[in-house]
Scaffold this active site. Structure first.
Site, PDB file in Angstrom:
ATOM      1  N   SER A  15      10.447 -44.950  80.916  1.00  0.00           N
ATOM      2  CA  SER A  15      11.899 -45.051  81.120  1.00  0.00           C
ATOM      3  C   SER A  15      12.487 -43.698  81.468  1.00  0.00           C
ATOM      4  O   SER A  15      12.490 -42.776  80.659  1.00  0.00           O
ATOM      5  CB  SER A  15      12.587 -45.595  79.868  1.00  0.00           C
ATOM      6  OG  SER A  15      13.987 -45.415  79.999  1.00  0.00           O
ATOM      7  N   ASP A  42      13.111 -51.468  89.807  1.00  0.00           N
ATOM      8  CA  ASP A  42      14.332 -52.197  90.171  1.00  0.00           C
ATOM      9  C   ASP A  42      14.137 -53.104  91.382  1.00  0.00           C
ATOM     10  O   ASP A  42      15.044 -53.865  91.737  1.00  0.00           O
ATOM     11  CB  ASP A  42      15.468 -51.206  90.461  1.00  0.00           C
ATOM     12  CG  ASP A  42      15.922 -50.491  89.194  1.00  0.00           C
ATOM     13  OD1 ASP A  42      15.707 -51.029  88.089  1.00  0.00           O
ATOM     14  OD2 ASP A  42      16.489 -49.390  89.309  1.00  0.00           O
ATOM     15  N   ARG A  89      21.936 -55.121  75.703  1.00  0.00           N
ATOM     16  CA  ARG A  89      20.723 -54.345  76.024  1.00  0.00           C
ATOM     17  C   ARG A  89      20.348 -53.391  74.881  1.00  0.00           C
ATOM     18  O   ARG A  89      21.215 -52.912  74.159  1.00  0.00           O
ATOM     19  CB  ARG A  89      20.928 -53.593  77.347  1.00  0.00           C
ATOM     20  CG  ARG A  89      21.136 -54.562  78.503  1.00  0.00           C
ATOM     21  CD  ARG A  89      21.367 -53.860  79.811  1.00  0.00           C
ATOM     22  NE  ARG A  89      20.194 -53.109  80.238  1.00  0.00           N
ATOM     23  CZ  ARG A  89      20.175 -52.348  81.328  1.00  0.00           C
ATOM     24  NH1 ARG A  89      21.251 -52.223  82.068  1.00  0.00           N
ATOM     25  NH2 ARG A  89      19.080 -51.707  81.653  1.00  0.00           N
TER      26      ARG A  89
HETATM   27  C1  S3P Z   1      17.264 -45.452  86.023  1.00  0.00           C
HETATM   28  C2  S3P Z   1      16.096 -45.747  85.371  1.00  0.00           C
HETATM   29  C3  S3P Z   1      15.531 -47.100  85.306  1.00  0.00           C
HETATM   30  C4  S3P Z   1      16.160 -48.027  86.332  1.00  0.00           C
HETATM   31  C5  S3P Z   1      17.660 -47.885  86.398  1.00  0.00           C
HETATM   32  C6  S3P Z   1      18.038 -46.461  86.748  1.00  0.00           C
HETATM   33  C7  S3P Z   1      17.752 -44.057  86.021  1.00  0.00           C
HETATM   34  O1  S3P Z   1      15.797 -47.636  84.017  1.00  0.00           O
HETATM   35  O2  S3P Z   1      15.828 -49.366  86.058  1.00  0.00           O
HETATM   36  O3  S3P Z   1      18.198 -48.749  87.357  1.00  0.00           O
HETATM   37  O4  S3P Z   1      18.646 -43.719  86.822  1.00  0.00           O
HETATM   38  O5  S3P Z   1      17.237 -43.260  85.220  1.00  0.00           O
HETATM   39  P1  S3P Z   1      14.802 -47.378  82.768  1.00  0.00           P
HETATM   40  O6  S3P Z   1      14.905 -45.977  82.354  1.00  0.00           O
HETATM   41  O7  S3P Z   1      15.288 -48.331  81.715  1.00  0.00           O
HETATM   42  O8  S3P Z   1      13.428 -47.740  83.271  1.00  0.00           O
END
Ligand code: S3P
Length: 446
Positions: free
Chosen positions: A174, A326, A129
């Site tokens: 994000s 998600d 990733r």
């Molecule tokens: C999360 C943010 C999201 C989500 C992940 C949990 C978090 O990811 O998909 O399961 O706890 O901040 P991204 O920041 O990559 O969108």
């Protein structure tokens, strides 16, 4: 740990209606943050309802490696003795975050403004990733990262000895990037500002304020502007973690997939930056009631009562994507049994989750006999209507808990059973998933 043991195939098949109450585990996002902020406060933070999934346990181990004391006192009850902002020690060994993108990204942020070096790694999914989205803004504080080509883990990060505060506009929606910058800003003097064009989950901001930091959120023409005053003394807290709306999505969806079902899913976090899936279900015609709306530990919570109803395909508003990012895998499974097409746009971020979730869902649904169109940032599922998904296949879960759970739910409504090649990763976010679903009357083997 998921991804390290032998694959655990699991098979779901159709049966009678699902009935009963589904007590899903604590919120994953909030659980990570509770451990990290607890470790950054001086004194003892107590957490109730912590998700004891592998992702969160790995964050707990990381906090111990940085010098905090982390102790389980009863099921879901944890005590964290923190070292204070800027008090992290240099870990003696590599930090392994397993499958957890949130864990590694937030912890890298939290250490990036302390003059120590740490090396981070994870499982095959996490090592594939992108991490440049975190190490780029952390470099602005003065942190230095060396990783594999393309910014992949393992990465060795040396925190800034004399951090400077940063103003940063996130290039993609994000919450992990936003949170990493805010956590780094904790140990920088002056104000750190994050600007996000689209609002993402705000658990970090809420919890920072709860721990006594000064965090201001303003809605402006540029987007949401979050200003954090650096070098606060965080005060230890008592945190009650609400149940996870992303985990609740699976029993809720199962009730909407299996004719005659009625399921209660109590105590679910309904933070508006997380609840987009439930708005979408309502738009699709779901019979779902939000009972006893209340505030628990600063987060809105409700009991969800859901009854089977045939869903209608819709165009999901693209601006809703960050609030349900998600949940698109399980939405795609639901869409397969809906009437008409469900159009999902603005979902590019799905491609860089635990797996490329657009590809994983599209290939898996196609093998179940469902028509799917996809592109770089969209997916259209052509619903076959209730009772008409073929199934009878084995789907690759690709080290991705949500892909595994989505296809097991679909198997409950398919003409022939659906097998996932490896249900092991489910334990990263939803330990007890299979037992909980069986408790509602679902037939899942393995
Ligand atoms: C999360 C943010 C999201 C989500 C992940 C949990 C978090 O990811 O998909 O399961 O706890 O901040 P991204 O920041 O990559 O969108």
């Amino acid at each position: 740990m998921a991804g390290h043991g032998a694959a655990k195939p699991m098979r779901a098949e159709a049966g009678g209606p699902l009935r009963g109450s589904a007590e899903v585990p604590g919120d994953k996002s909030i659980s990570h943050r509770a451990l990290i902020l607890g470790a950054l406060a001086v004194g003892e933070t107590r957490i109730a309802g912590l998700l004891e999934g592998q992702d969160v346990l790995d964050t707990g181990k990381a906090m111990e490696a940085f010098g905090a004391e982390v102790e389980r006192t009863a099921p879901g009850a944890w005590r964290v003795s923190g070292v204070g902002v800027g008090g992290f020690h240099e870990p003696a060994n590599v930090i392994d975050h397993g499958n957890a993108g949130t864990g590694v990204r937030l912890v890298m942020g939290a250490m990036a403004t302390t003059d120590i070096t740490a090396t981070f790694t994870g499982d095959a999914s996490l090592r594939s990733r992108p991490m440049g989205r975190i190490t780029d803004p952390l470099a602005l504080f003065g942190a230095e990262a060396r990783g594999r080509r393309g910014g992949r883990l393992p990465i060795t990060l040396t925190g800034a000895a004399n951090p400077t505060p940063v103003t940063y506009t996130t290039p993609m929606p994000s919450a992990q990037v936003k949170s990493a910058v805010l956590l780094a800003g904790l140990n920088a003097p002056g104000e750190t500002v994050v600007i996000e064009k689209e609002a993402t989950r705000d658990h970090t901001e809420r919890m920072l304020a709860g721990f006594g930091a000064s965090v201001l959120t303003e809605e402006t023409a540029e987007g949401r502007v979050i200003t954090l005053r650096g070098q606060p003394e965080l005060r230890p807290q008592t945190i009650v973690v609400p149940r996870d709306p992303s985990s609740a999505a699976f029993p809720v969806a199962a009730a909407l997939l299996v004719e005659g079902s009625e399921v209660l899913v109590p105590g679910i976090g309904m933070n508006p930056t997380r609840a987009g899936f439930y708005d979408t279900l309502v738009d699709m015609g779901a019979d779902i009631a939000f009972e006893n709306r209340r505030l628990e530990g600063g987060e809105p919570v409700a009991d969800l009562r859901v009854r089977f109803r045939v869903l209608q395909g819709i165009e999901v508003p693209p601006e809703r994507a960050p609030a349900m990012i998600d949940e698109y895998p399980i939405l795609a499974a639901l869409a397969a049994t809906a009437e008409g097409a469900t159009v999902m746009r603005g979902i590019k971020e799905m491609r860089v989750k635990e797996s490329d979730r657009i590809d994983a869902m599209a290939r898996g649904l196609e093998s179940c006999g469902v028509g799917v169109e996809e592109g770089p940032d969209f997916m259209i599922v052509h619903g076959r209507g209730p009772g008409s998904v073929a199934g009878g296949v084995t789907v690759a879960s690709r080290l991705d808990h949500r892909i595994a759970m989505s296809f097991l739910c679909l198997g409950l409504a398919a003409k022939a059973p659906v097998t996932v090649d490896d249900g092991g990763p489910i334990a990263t976010s939803f330990p007890g998933f299979v037992e909980l679903m069986r408790g509602l009357g679902a037939t899942i083997h393995g």
